[in-house]
Scaffold this motif. Sequence first.
Motif, PDB file in Angstrom:
ATOM      1  N   LYS A 161       0.824  -1.200   0.000  1.00  0.00           N
ATOM      2  CA  LYS A 161       0.000   0.000   0.000  1.00  0.00           C
ATOM      3  C   LYS A 161       0.864   1.258   0.000  1.00  0.00           C
ATOM      4  O   LYS A 161       2.046   1.227   0.325  1.00  0.00           O
ATOM      5  CB  LYS A 161      -0.882   0.026   1.239  1.00  0.00           C
ATOM      6  N   ASP A 162       0.223   2.359  -0.311  1.00  0.00           N
ATOM      7  CA  ASP A 162       0.880   3.654  -0.240  1.00  0.00           C
ATOM      8  C   ASP A 162       1.170   3.977   1.229  1.00  0.00           C
ATOM      9  O   ASP A 162       0.275   3.858   2.072  1.00  0.00           O
ATOM     10  CB  ASP A 162      -0.044   4.712  -0.851  1.00  0.00           C
ATOM     11  N   PRO A 163       2.393   4.409   1.573  1.00  0.00           N
ATOM     12  CA  PRO A 163       2.716   4.707   2.982  1.00  0.00           C
ATOM     13  C   PRO A 163       1.817   5.773   3.592  1.00  0.00           C
ATOM     14  O   PRO A 163       1.546   5.753   4.784  1.00  0.00           O
ATOM     15  CB  PRO A 163       4.163   5.194   2.922  1.00  0.00           C
ATOM     16  N   ARG A 164       1.314   6.696   2.785  1.00  0.00           N
ATOM     17  CA  ARG A 164       0.443   7.749   3.304  1.00  0.00           C
ATOM     18  C   ARG A 164      -0.938   7.222   3.676  1.00  0.00           C
ATOM     19  O   ARG A 164      -1.663   7.855   4.418  1.00  0.00           O
ATOM     20  CB  ARG A 164       0.310   8.873   2.286  1.00  0.00           C
ATOM     21  N   LYS A 165      -1.306   6.063   3.132  1.00  0.00           N
ATOM     22  CA  LYS A 165      -2.584   5.447   3.510  1.00  0.00           C
ATOM     23  C   LYS A 165      -2.440   4.589   4.763  1.00  0.00           C
ATOM     24  O   LYS A 165      -3.416   4.344   5.454  1.00  0.00           O
ATOM     25  CB  LYS A 165      -3.108   4.591   2.362  1.00  0.00           C
ATOM     26  N   SER A 183       7.831  -0.362   7.241  1.00  0.00           N
ATOM     27  CA  SER A 183       8.314   0.126   5.944  1.00  0.00           C
ATOM     28  C   SER A 183       7.733   1.492   5.605  1.00  0.00           C
ATOM     29  O   SER A 183       8.413   2.334   5.010  1.00  0.00           O
ATOM     30  CB  SER A 183       7.998  -0.890   4.843  1.00  0.00           C
ATOM     31  N   ALA A 184       6.489   1.771   6.012  1.00  0.00           N
ATOM     32  CA  ALA A 184       5.880   3.067   5.745  1.00  0.00           C
ATOM     33  C   ALA A 184       6.601   4.178   6.499  1.00  0.00           C
ATOM     34  O   ALA A 184       6.882   5.240   5.935  1.00  0.00           O
ATOM     35  CB  ALA A 184       4.398   3.052   6.118  1.00  0.00           C
ATOM     36  N   VAL A 185       6.920   3.948   7.777  1.00  0.00           N
ATOM     37  CA  VAL A 185       7.633   4.957   8.563  1.00  0.00           C
ATOM     38  C   VAL A 185       9.030   5.178   7.995  1.00  0.00           C
ATOM     39  O   VAL A 185       9.493   6.324   7.880  1.00  0.00           O
ATOM     40  CB  VAL A 185       7.696   4.546  10.054  1.00  0.00           C
ATOM     41  N   GLU A 186       9.700   4.107   7.603  1.00  0.00           N
ATOM     42  CA  GLU A 186      11.046   4.246   7.040  1.00  0.00           C
ATOM     43  C   GLU A 186      11.028   5.035   5.735  1.00  0.00           C
ATOM     44  O   GLU A 186      11.914   5.851   5.491  1.00  0.00           O
ATOM     45  CB  GLU A 186      11.677   2.871   6.838  1.00  0.00           C
ATOM     46  N   LYS A 187      10.025   4.824   4.893  1.00  0.00           N
ATOM     47  CA  LYS A 187       9.945   5.542   3.623  1.00  0.00           C
ATOM     48  C   LYS A 187       9.531   6.996   3.807  1.00  0.00           C
ATOM     49  O   LYS A 187      10.078   7.886   3.159  1.00  0.00           O
ATOM     50  CB  LYS A 187       8.964   4.849   2.679  1.00  0.00           C
ATOM     51  N   LEU A 188       8.555   7.249   4.678  1.00  0.00           N
ATOM     52  CA  LEU A 188       8.056   8.614   4.842  1.00  0.00           C
ATOM     53  C   LEU A 188       9.048   9.532   5.539  1.00  0.00           C
ATOM     54  O   LEU A 188       9.161  10.707   5.185  1.00  0.00           O
ATOM     55  CB  LEU A 188       6.735   8.613   5.612  1.00  0.00           C
ATOM     56  N   PHE A 189       9.757   9.028   6.551  1.00  0.00           N
ATOM     57  CA  PHE A 189      10.587   9.893   7.381  1.00  0.00           C
ATOM     58  C   PHE A 189      12.083   9.638   7.238  1.00  0.00           C
ATOM     59  O   PHE A 189      12.882  10.289   7.923  1.00  0.00           O
ATOM     60  CB  PHE A 189      10.174   9.736   8.852  1.00  0.00           C
ATOM     61  N   LYS A 234      -3.285   2.125  17.152  1.00  0.00           N
ATOM     62  CA  LYS A 234      -2.096   2.912  17.439  1.00  0.00           C
ATOM     63  C   LYS A 234      -0.861   2.069  17.169  1.00  0.00           C
ATOM     64  O   LYS A 234      -0.878   0.854  17.366  1.00  0.00           O
ATOM     65  CB  LYS A 234      -2.046   3.327  18.906  1.00  0.00           C
ATOM     66  N   ALA A 235       0.198   2.726  16.732  1.00  0.00           N
ATOM     67  CA  ALA A 235       1.475   2.058  16.545  1.00  0.00           C
ATOM     68  C   ALA A 235       2.538   2.825  17.315  1.00  0.00           C
ATOM     69  O   ALA A 235       2.695   4.029  17.128  1.00  0.00           O
ATOM     70  CB  ALA A 235       1.845   1.999  15.072  1.00  0.00           C
ATOM     71  N   TYR A 236       3.233   2.127  18.217  1.00  0.00           N
ATOM     72  CA  TYR A 236       4.368   2.687  18.932  1.00  0.00           C
ATOM     73  C   TYR A 236       5.619   2.255  18.176  1.00  0.00           C
ATOM     74  O   TYR A 236       5.968   1.076  18.170  1.00  0.00           O
ATOM     75  CB  TYR A 236       4.404   2.172  20.374  1.00  0.00           C
ATOM     76  N   VAL A 237       6.294   3.207  17.531  1.00  0.00           N
ATOM     77  CA  VAL A 237       7.433   2.910  16.669  1.00  0.00           C
ATOM     78  C   VAL A 237       8.708   3.351  17.374  1.00  0.00           C
ATOM     79  O   VAL A 237       8.887   4.537  17.662  1.00  0.00           O
ATOM     80  CB  VAL A 237       7.291   3.641  15.319  1.00  0.00           C
ATOM     81  N   THR A 238       9.602   2.406  17.654  1.00  0.00           N
ATOM     82  CA  THR A 238      10.886   2.697  18.289  1.00  0.00           C
ATOM     83  C   THR A 238      11.949   2.772  17.208  1.00  0.00           C
ATOM     84  O   THR A 238      12.075   1.866  16.381  1.00  0.00           O
ATOM     85  CB  THR A 238      11.251   1.603  19.307  1.00  0.00           C
ATOM     86  N   LEU A 239      12.725   3.856  17.233  1.00  0.00           N
ATOM     87  CA  LEU A 239      13.775   4.060  16.240  1.00  0.00           C
ATOM     88  C   LEU A 239      15.115   3.585  16.765  1.00  0.00           C
ATOM     89  O   LEU A 239      15.328   3.482  17.969  1.00  0.00           O
ATOM     90  CB  LEU A 239      13.860   5.547  15.880  1.00  0.00           C
ATOM     91  N   LYS A 240      16.043   3.320  15.842  1.00  0.00           N
ATOM     92  CA  LYS A 240      17.393   2.920  16.224  1.00  0.00           C
ATOM     93  C   LYS A 240      18.138   4.125  16.783  1.00  0.00           C
ATOM     94  O   LYS A 240      17.675   5.259  16.697  1.00  0.00           O
ATOM     95  CB  LYS A 240      18.123   2.337  15.017  1.00  0.00           C
ATOM     96  N   ASP A 241      19.303   3.867  17.364  1.00  0.00           N
ATOM     97  CA  ASP A 241      20.091   4.936  17.991  1.00  0.00           C
ATOM     98  C   ASP A 241      20.389   6.066  17.015  1.00  0.00           C
ATOM     99  O   ASP A 241      20.605   5.845  15.816  1.00  0.00           O
ATOM    100  CB  ASP A 241      21.407   4.374  18.526  1.00  0.00           C
ATOM    101  N   ASN A 242      20.395   7.290  17.536  1.00  0.00           N
ATOM    102  CA  ASN A 242      20.717   8.514  16.789  1.00  0.00           C
ATOM    103  C   ASN A 242      19.753   8.777  15.633  1.00  0.00           C
ATOM    104  O   ASN A 242      20.111   9.434  14.672  1.00  0.00           O
ATOM    105  CB  ASN A 242      22.156   8.483  16.274  1.00  0.00           C
ATOM    106  N   GLN A 243      18.545   8.277  15.709  1.00  0.00           N
ATOM    107  CA  GLN A 243      17.518   8.539  14.713  1.00  0.00           C
ATOM    108  C   GLN A 243      16.417   9.353  15.376  1.00  0.00           C
ATOM    109  O   GLN A 243      16.116   9.141  16.554  1.00  0.00           O
ATOM    110  CB  GLN A 243      16.925   7.227  14.185  1.00  0.00           C
ATOM    111  N   ARG A 244      15.814  10.279  14.643  1.00  0.00           N
ATOM    112  CA  ARG A 244      14.667  11.029  15.160  1.00  0.00           C
ATOM    113  C   ARG A 244      13.849  11.569  13.998  1.00  0.00           C
ATOM    114  O   ARG A 244      14.348  11.702  12.888  1.00  0.00           O
ATOM    115  CB  ARG A 244      15.084  12.117  16.116  1.00  0.00           C
ATOM    116  N   ILE A 245      12.601  11.885  14.300  1.00  0.00           N
ATOM    117  CA  ILE A 245      11.691  12.397  13.301  1.00  0.00           C
ATOM    118  C   ILE A 245      11.487  13.884  13.579  1.00  0.00           C
ATOM    119  O   ILE A 245      11.120  14.279  14.684  1.00  0.00           O
ATOM    120  CB  ILE A 245      10.340  11.638  13.351  1.00  0.00           C
ATOM    121  N   GLU A 246      11.729  14.704  12.576  1.00  0.00           N
ATOM    122  CA  GLU A 246      11.742  16.153  12.761  1.00  0.00           C
ATOM    123  C   GLU A 246      10.375  16.760  13.015  1.00  0.00           C
ATOM    124  O   GLU A 246      10.277  17.787  13.657  1.00  0.00           O
ATOM    125  CB  GLU A 246      12.379  16.821  11.532  1.00  0.00           C
ATOM    126  N   ILE A 247       9.293  16.163  12.509  1.00  0.00           N
ATOM    127  CA  ILE A 247       7.976  16.794  12.686  1.00  0.00           C
ATOM    128  C   ILE A 247       7.524  16.800  14.130  1.00  0.00           C
ATOM    129  O   ILE A 247       6.654  17.561  14.509  1.00  0.00           O
ATOM    130  CB  ILE A 247       6.889  16.131  11.818  1.00  0.00           C
TER     131      ILE A 247
END
Length: 96
Positions: free
Chosen positions: A2-6, A42-48, A79-92
């Motif tokens: 699917k489209d990551p935005r959906k 995969s959607a979070v990785e592609k979008l951000f 709801k999805a709780y997404v944990t990122l790897k070290d030194n990663q962050r989402i700017e929004i």
Amino acid sequence: MKDPRKIIISPLITEKAVFVEGKKRTYVFEVDKKANKKEIKSAVEKLFNVKVENVNTLLKKGKVKRTRMVLGKQKDIKKAYVTLKDNQRIEIFEGA
């Protein structure tokens, strides 16, 4: 796929979400009810443009509300709780 935005509907910014974000590099999103953990990752990785370590999901059932003689129901959300790897962050999510 699917489209990551959906798949990712919106970020959830609540007191608990902000607390978890600061402590554990975890971000909270409202996602499509039919999406699984691999699609969300995969959607979070592609979008951000970040690397995701872990995804936890939960279904929140909507409450039944009553106004005078009419019964209504809030919508169910996933709801999805997404944990990122070290030194990663989402700017929004960075405050203004």
